[in-house]
Motif scaffolding. Structure first.
Motif, mmCIF file in Angstrom:
data_model
loop_
_atom_site.group_PDB
_atom_site.id
_atom_site.type_symbol
_atom_site.label_atom_id
_atom_site.label_comp_id
_atom_site.label_asym_id
_atom_site.label_seq_id
_atom_site.Cartn_x
_atom_site.Cartn_y
_atom_site.Cartn_z
ATOM 1 N N GLU A 129 0.842 -1.204 0.000
ATOM 2 C CA GLU A 129 0.000 0.000 0.000
ATOM 3 C C GLU A 129 0.877 1.253 0.000
ATOM 4 O O GLU A 129 0.568 2.248 0.660
ATOM 5 C CB GLU A 129 -0.949 -0.011 1.194
ATOM 6 C CG GLU A 129 -1.939 -1.182 1.156
ATOM 7 C CD GLU A 129 -2.944 -1.129 2.275
ATOM 8 O OE1 GLU A 129 -3.868 -0.278 2.204
ATOM 9 O OE2 GLU A 129 -2.796 -1.920 3.233
ATOM 10 N N THR A 130 1.947 1.184 -0.757
ATOM 11 C CA THR A 130 2.875 2.313 -0.888
ATOM 12 C C THR A 130 3.056 2.612 -2.366
ATOM 13 O O THR A 130 3.577 1.781 -3.117
ATOM 14 C CB THR A 130 4.235 1.978 -0.241
ATOM 15 O OG1 THR A 130 4.034 1.650 1.145
ATOM 16 C CG2 THR A 130 5.183 3.148 -0.345
ATOM 17 N N GLU A 131 2.620 3.790 -2.771
ATOM 18 C CA GLU A 131 2.594 4.151 -4.190
ATOM 19 C C GLU A 131 3.689 5.154 -4.515
ATOM 20 O O GLU A 131 3.879 6.144 -3.804
ATOM 21 C CB GLU A 131 1.230 4.743 -4.544
ATOM 22 C CG GLU A 131 1.078 5.091 -6.010
ATOM 23 C CD GLU A 131 -0.303 5.609 -6.340
ATOM 24 O OE1 GLU A 131 -0.574 5.842 -7.535
ATOM 25 O OE2 GLU A 131 -1.121 5.780 -5.400
ATOM 26 N N LEU A 132 4.409 4.897 -5.604
ATOM 27 C CA LEU A 132 5.419 5.850 -6.069
ATOM 28 C C LEU A 132 4.735 7.046 -6.707
ATOM 29 O O LEU A 132 3.889 6.889 -7.592
ATOM 30 C CB LEU A 132 6.348 5.165 -7.065
ATOM 31 C CG LEU A 132 7.513 6.016 -7.591
ATOM 32 C CD1 LEU A 132 8.783 5.182 -7.714
ATOM 33 C CD2 LEU A 132 7.177 6.630 -8.962
ATOM 34 N N THR A 133 5.093 8.243 -6.248
ATOM 35 C CA THR A 133 4.489 9.466 -6.791
ATOM 36 C C THR A 133 5.501 10.350 -7.508
ATOM 37 O O THR A 133 5.116 11.302 -8.190
ATOM 38 C CB THR A 133 3.830 10.279 -5.665
ATOM 39 O OG1 THR A 133 4.820 10.599 -4.665
ATOM 40 C CG2 THR A 133 2.696 9.488 -5.027
ATOM 41 N N GLY A 134 6.787 10.062 -7.358
ATOM 42 C CA GLY A 134 7.806 10.866 -8.019
ATOM 43 C C GLY A 134 9.163 10.218 -7.905
ATOM 44 O O GLY A 134 9.401 9.384 -7.030
ATOM 45 N N LEU A 135 10.063 10.630 -8.797
ATOM 46 C CA LEU A 135 11.407 10.045 -8.807
ATOM 47 C C LEU A 135 12.363 11.029 -9.449
ATOM 48 O O LEU A 135 12.090 11.568 -10.529
ATOM 49 C CB LEU A 135 11.380 8.727 -9.579
ATOM 50 C CG LEU A 135 12.659 7.909 -9.734
ATOM 51 C CD1 LEU A 135 12.317 6.425 -9.932
ATOM 52 C CD2 LEU A 135 13.493 8.373 -10.933
ATOM 53 N N THR A 136 13.471 11.271 -8.793
ATOM 54 C CA THR A 136 14.547 12.099 -9.364
ATOM 55 C C THR A 136 15.859 11.387 -9.087
ATOM 56 O O THR A 136 16.006 10.678 -8.085
ATOM 57 C CB THR A 136 14.576 13.498 -8.739
ATOM 58 O OG1 THR A 136 14.706 13.392 -7.319
ATOM 59 C CG2 THR A 136 13.321 14.285 -9.078
ATOM 60 N N GLN A 137 16.822 11.571 -9.970
ATOM 61 C CA GLN A 137 18.114 10.940 -9.763
ATOM 62 C C GLN A 137 19.241 11.931 -10.034
ATOM 63 O O GLN A 137 19.075 12.926 -10.740
ATOM 64 C CB GLN A 137 18.269 9.703 -10.644
ATOM 65 C CG GLN A 137 18.152 9.930 -12.147
ATOM 66 C CD GLN A 137 18.403 8.639 -12.917
ATOM 67 O OE1 GLN A 137 19.355 7.899 -12.653
ATOM 68 N NE2 GLN A 137 17.533 8.351 -13.888
ATOM 69 N N ASP A 138 20.386 11.636 -9.413
ATOM 70 C CA ASP A 138 21.586 12.436 -9.614
ATOM 71 C C ASP A 138 22.762 11.481 -9.744
ATOM 72 O O ASP A 138 22.576 10.263 -9.854
ATOM 73 C CB ASP A 138 21.781 13.418 -8.449
ATOM 74 C CG ASP A 138 21.710 12.738 -7.090
ATOM 75 O OD1 ASP A 138 22.397 11.706 -6.905
ATOM 76 O OD2 ASP A 138 20.975 13.223 -6.210
ATOM 77 N N ALA A 139 23.962 12.013 -9.704
ATOM 78 C CA ALA A 139 25.140 11.180 -9.913
ATOM 79 C C ALA A 139 25.348 10.165 -8.809
ATOM 80 O O ALA A 139 26.006 9.137 -9.015
ATOM 81 C CB ALA A 139 26.380 12.065 -10.047
ATOM 82 N N ASP A 140 24.800 10.423 -7.628
ATOM 83 C CA ASP A 140 25.057 9.551 -6.480
ATOM 84 C C ASP A 140 23.922 8.609 -6.126
ATOM 85 O O ASP A 140 24.111 7.674 -5.334
ATOM 86 C CB ASP A 140 25.377 10.412 -5.245
ATOM 87 C CG ASP A 140 26.597 11.286 -5.473
ATOM 88 O OD1 ASP A 140 27.571 10.783 -6.055
ATOM 89 O OD2 ASP A 140 26.545 12.471 -5.088
ATOM 90 N N GLY A 141 22.740 8.832 -6.658
ATOM 91 C CA GLY A 141 21.633 7.962 -6.280
ATOM 92 C C GLY A 141 20.297 8.449 -6.810
ATOM 93 O O GLY A 141 20.226 9.343 -7.668
ATOM 94 N N VAL A 142 19.236 7.862 -6.268
ATOM 95 C CA VAL A 142 17.865 8.135 -6.715
ATOM 96 C C VAL A 142 17.008 8.467 -5.497
ATOM 97 O O VAL A 142 17.068 7.768 -4.486
ATOM 98 C CB VAL A 142 17.264 6.914 -7.446
ATOM 99 C CG1 VAL A 142 15.903 7.272 -8.059
ATOM 100 C CG2 VAL A 142 18.215 6.386 -8.512
ATOM 101 N N THR A 143 16.226 9.536 -5.604
ATOM 102 C CA THR A 143 15.265 9.877 -4.562
ATOM 103 C C THR A 143 13.865 9.530 -5.058
ATOM 104 O O THR A 143 13.464 9.943 -6.149
ATOM 105 C CB THR A 143 15.333 11.372 -4.201
ATOM 106 O OG1 THR A 143 16.648 11.677 -3.733
ATOM 107 C CG2 THR A 143 14.321 11.711 -3.119
ATOM 108 N N VAL A 144 13.165 8.749 -4.265
ATOM 109 C CA VAL A 144 11.827 8.286 -4.621
ATOM 110 C C VAL A 144 10.820 8.902 -3.666
ATOM 111 O O VAL A 144 10.987 8.849 -2.445
ATOM 112 C CB VAL A 144 11.755 6.739 -4.537
ATOM 113 C CG1 VAL A 144 10.327 6.261 -4.720
ATOM 114 C CG2 VAL A 144 12.661 6.109 -5.577
#
Length: 485
Positions: A129-144
């Motif tokens: 019951e956890t839905e992804l609503t956004g995602l951004t990434q950079d050189a070091d990792g990914v923020t969800v």
């Protein structure tokens, strides 16, 4: 007064989005290898009967055997040694060079239950019951960015993210990848029913004129019906009654087997689509998030599981520092062509099965004659459908075995696919090489049960990483340093 900065979330090595078969296998592999992994799923935690997949093919069963799951699934499912594609064309699977020279008829949810048990035991962090609503990434990792069951928003951080979240993938949308393709079949009807008359075969499938129908057992007394009438094209939202399902089935199979007590009825459309890339930076796609195709040949779930088996060991090697990030590029190079091939073959089966015009009927007749009479062509088709015929690209000058699937060869200690169960590389040699205890967490050393002299390094997914017809300890060490780390 300065605002308090938002704290950066503590990163986890890998986040997998989507708890279908591909996501469960991938997350279970990573956790088994010692890589912490979080698995996000927007659905509640429950067993669903909405699965459209009912078949495990030989190559997938081999991959599941390498995880200790195949025998348990074989005990639940029912083997079938012939796959009927359309009138007068059956694929004989008994001659497959595999321990699993058959297909296994088993509902998708049984596969998911086995994979989920393994993932739980390995320590995967499940978040339902956890839905992804956004995602951004950079050189070091990914923020969800996610939204939980109560609507609370949260940020998660990972080194890598894998989207296994299906055809309408939120991960694929977030990284801006298109999903080109088209709807091949519209207004397909689905039903779960009981039958008064038991079908003559385990899987029942046929086409007559504009009608197609497929019957498969759940094993609990219900059957899944997938049927289509080309002459009755209506929107997916059009109400569906059991009588329509029975009518289409009668047109295609000659009778409806006394269908009754439908517990579920629905319409859907079948698409052929493939993402142009399976990787964008630190984000990957696998399974239906990367490719969808018609159900013909039962290749969908199987292809997704094999995507996951290809990617999991590579992610583990890179995260744990045993391989450079360039290894991850091979996922696209190896799996994208396979996905494209499956789109062509499944679409071709549908077009041949539903042939209507004189020229397509003539083409089908020629194809059927060739496949029924020319053994090499028949063998190639069987190997492609079951997944055992694919090989991966090899570097120029590599040994002829490099990139090929390794069958379940006999070793002095037992079978190869038992040796693969630790998720490690397996080195097979005529005699034991020098001490390899330095790599014992990543490498199992075995000897041929036969007098074979070839040295072969088998990847965790059962394909040849390196081979030599004869090799001394120094040559083997160089190969291990290059591939195992």
């Amino acid at each position: 007064m300065n605002a308090t900065p938002t704290p950066t979330p503590t990163p986890t090595p890998v986040i997998v989005v989507g708890a279908g078969p591909a996501g469960l296998l991938l997350a279970g592999d990573l956790a088994t290898a010692g890589v912490p992994v979080t698995l996000l799923e927007k659905r509640p935690h429950k067993t669903s009967n909405l699965s459209r997949a009912f078949v495990l093919h030989a190559r997938t069963l081999e991959q599941l055997d390498a995880r200790g799951l195949a025998d348990g699934l074989e005990a639940v499912g029912r083997p079938l040694d012939r796959l009927r594609l359309f009138t007068r064309l059956e694929v004989d699977l008994t001659t497959l060079p595999s321990r699993f020279n058959h297909l296994l008829v088993i509902p998708q949810y049984e596969v998911e239950k086995a994979l989920e048990r393994r993932a739980v035991e390995a320590g995967v962090d499940f978040r339902y019951e956890t839905e992804l609503t956004g995602l951004t990434q950079d050189a070091d990792g990914v923020t969800v960015e996610v939204r939980g069951a109560g609507g609370a928003a949260e940020s998660l951080r990972a080194e890598y993210v894998v989207g296994t979240d299906g055809m309408r993938s939120a991960v694929r949308t977030a990284i801006g990848l298109p999903f080109p393709g088209r709807s091949v079949i519209r207004s397909v009807v689905l039903a779960d029913v009981r039958l008064t008359e038991e079908p003559e075969s385990l899987l029942t499938v046929d086409t007559v004129g504009d009608a197609f129908a497929f019957l498969a057992p759940f094993g609990d007394g219900y059957y899944r019906v997938i049927a289509w009438n080309r002459a009755h094209d209506v929107p997916d939202s059009e109400p569906l009654e059991l009588e329509e399902v029975k009518e289409v089935t009668r047109l295609a199979l000659g009778r409806d087997y006394g269908m009754h007590d439908a517990r579920w009825l629905s319409r859907f459309h079948s698409d052929e689509r493939q993402a142009p890339a399976y990787r964008v930076g630190r984000v990957f796609l696998a399974g239906d998030a990367a490719h969808v195709h018609t159900p013909a040949g039962g290749q969908g779930m199987n292809t997704g599981l094999q995507d996951a088996a290809n990617l999991s060991w590579k992610l583990a090697a890179v995260v744990q520092g045993h391989a450079g990030a360039g290894l991850l590029d091979t996922y696209q190079a190896e799996r994208h062509p396979v996905g494209r091939s499956v789109l062509r073959s499944s679409g071709g089966i549908v077009r041949m099965a539903m042939a209507k015009h004189p020229w397509t009927l003539a083409e089908r007749a020629v194809l059927t004659t060739v496949l029924n009479t020319v053994a090499p062509a028949r063998r190639r088709m069987a190997e492609q459908l079951t997944g055992i015929g694919y090989r991966y690209p090899a570097p120029r000058g590599a040994h002829r075995l490099t990139g090929t699937r390794v069958p379940d060869v006999a070793l002095k200690s037992g079978r190869l696919y038992e040796a693969l169960r630790g998720g490690r590389f397996v080195l097979i040699t005529p005699e034991p090489p020098q001490d390899q205890s330095v790599r014992k967490d990543r490498l199992t050393v075995e000897q041929w049960a036969s007098a074979r002299r070839t040295a072969v390094l088998v990847r965790p997914d059962g394909y040849v990483a390196w081979a030599a017809d004869s090799a001394d300890d120094a040559t083997i060490e160089r190969a291990l340093a290059a591939h195992v780390g």
